[in-house]
Design an enzyme around this catalytic site. Sequence first.
Site, PDB file in Angstrom:
ATOM      1  N   ASP A  48      25.223  12.533 -16.433  1.00 46.81           N
ATOM      2  CA  ASP A  48      24.325  11.633 -16.969  1.00 46.81           C
ATOM      3  C   ASP A  48      24.590  10.277 -16.417  1.00 46.81           C
ATOM      4  OD1 ASP A  48      23.222  13.019 -19.846  1.00 46.81           O
ATOM      5  OD2 ASP A  48      25.090  13.733 -19.218  1.00 46.81           O
ATOM      6  N   THR A 129      21.022  17.577 -21.672  1.00 42.41           N
ATOM      7  CA  THR A 129      22.442  17.587 -21.601  1.00 42.41           C
ATOM      8  C   THR A 129      23.221  18.799 -21.975  1.00 42.41           C
ATOM      9  OG1 THR A 129      22.310  15.248 -21.504  1.00 42.41           O
ATOM     10  CG2 THR A 129      24.432  16.215 -22.023  1.00 42.41           C
TER      11      THR A 129
END
Length: 328
Positions: A48, A129
């Site tokens: 990320d 995610t």
Amino acid sequence: MNLEPWQREFDVALGAVREGAALARDIRQRLGEHVLLKADRSPVTVADFSVQALVAHRLGQAFPDDPLVAEEDSASLQLPDARPTLQSVLDVLHRVVPGLPADQVLEAIDRGRGTPGQRFWTLDPVDGTQGFVRGDLYVVALALIVGGRVEIGLLGCPELSLSDGRRDAVGTIVYAVRNRGAFGGSLGGDKFTPLRVSSRREPRLARVLRSFESDHIDIKTFNETIRTLGIEAAPTLMDSQAKHAMIAAGQAELLIRVPATPEFRDKIWDQAAGTIIIEEAGGRVTDMRGTSLDFGTGRMLVRNEGVIASNGHFHAAILDAFLSATEE
Ligand code: AMP
Ligand code: MG
């Protein structure tokens, strides 16, 4: 194809998403998960932060005046406990941007705190995610928003095959530019072909997609809506805007995102790229009441409750089914 007035924006965005998606895939292969928890307890990984730093850095070089509105910031990365994660982010990033100092990496990540204005970019560096961590699907999602409307959207999907929605070693990139259509191709290639939604017209035969994470939606209303439409096939569970790519490519007809609570509002980066890609492929995207998504209300879709995306042919039937599912 001539993409003016957005040719340069598109070229930069395509390069950044391609690089970002390759980086995310590389990180998962080499580092595994490496999860931190943000203040709201949601997971965040080296991928990320690294993808956000890279895409923000590229956009910052090309369009220094454009705000970026992105999911991550560097706060959790600067905590003492996160030192190994920060080191991994720097190691990973230096393979593609050699020598970028740590403070500039953190600065690039924090470019994502930009204020949404007349023209800005929105980025989810790793949409899904939880899928990334689980070993399932995730995408890099980038969009250019002008006057509250998405003009360019791209999804870099390192693990998705558009022919069957399964894991794939090649990966896919899909994009759309307003009024120029939606296109898809392999992540590393230069050949893109037009995407078109499916022509199925019977709600009963719709292939339905929903979030893998069941706490992201109101399952009861979701099931009731599906039942009202007479759909018998079980929905496919999929993380991220990979779902939008599947609808644009004609591999599914329907995506229903009934929020788990009436107050919940989606983040703009979770819908912007996917929305224009479905629309430009001939489909339709609205909220649960049939209103178009308004990307001009800040970081969240304040005016829209939930999302319904379809190939367009039976969108009205879905809205009716949803209304009757929530009437009791
Ligand atoms: P999906 O896999 O389609 O559910 O999309 C993943 C996105 O859902 C993440 O990027 C989050 O921003 C968002 N998300 C996180 N928590 C929730 C929630 N409780 N309800 C709906 N969406 C959520
Ligand atoms: Mg996301």
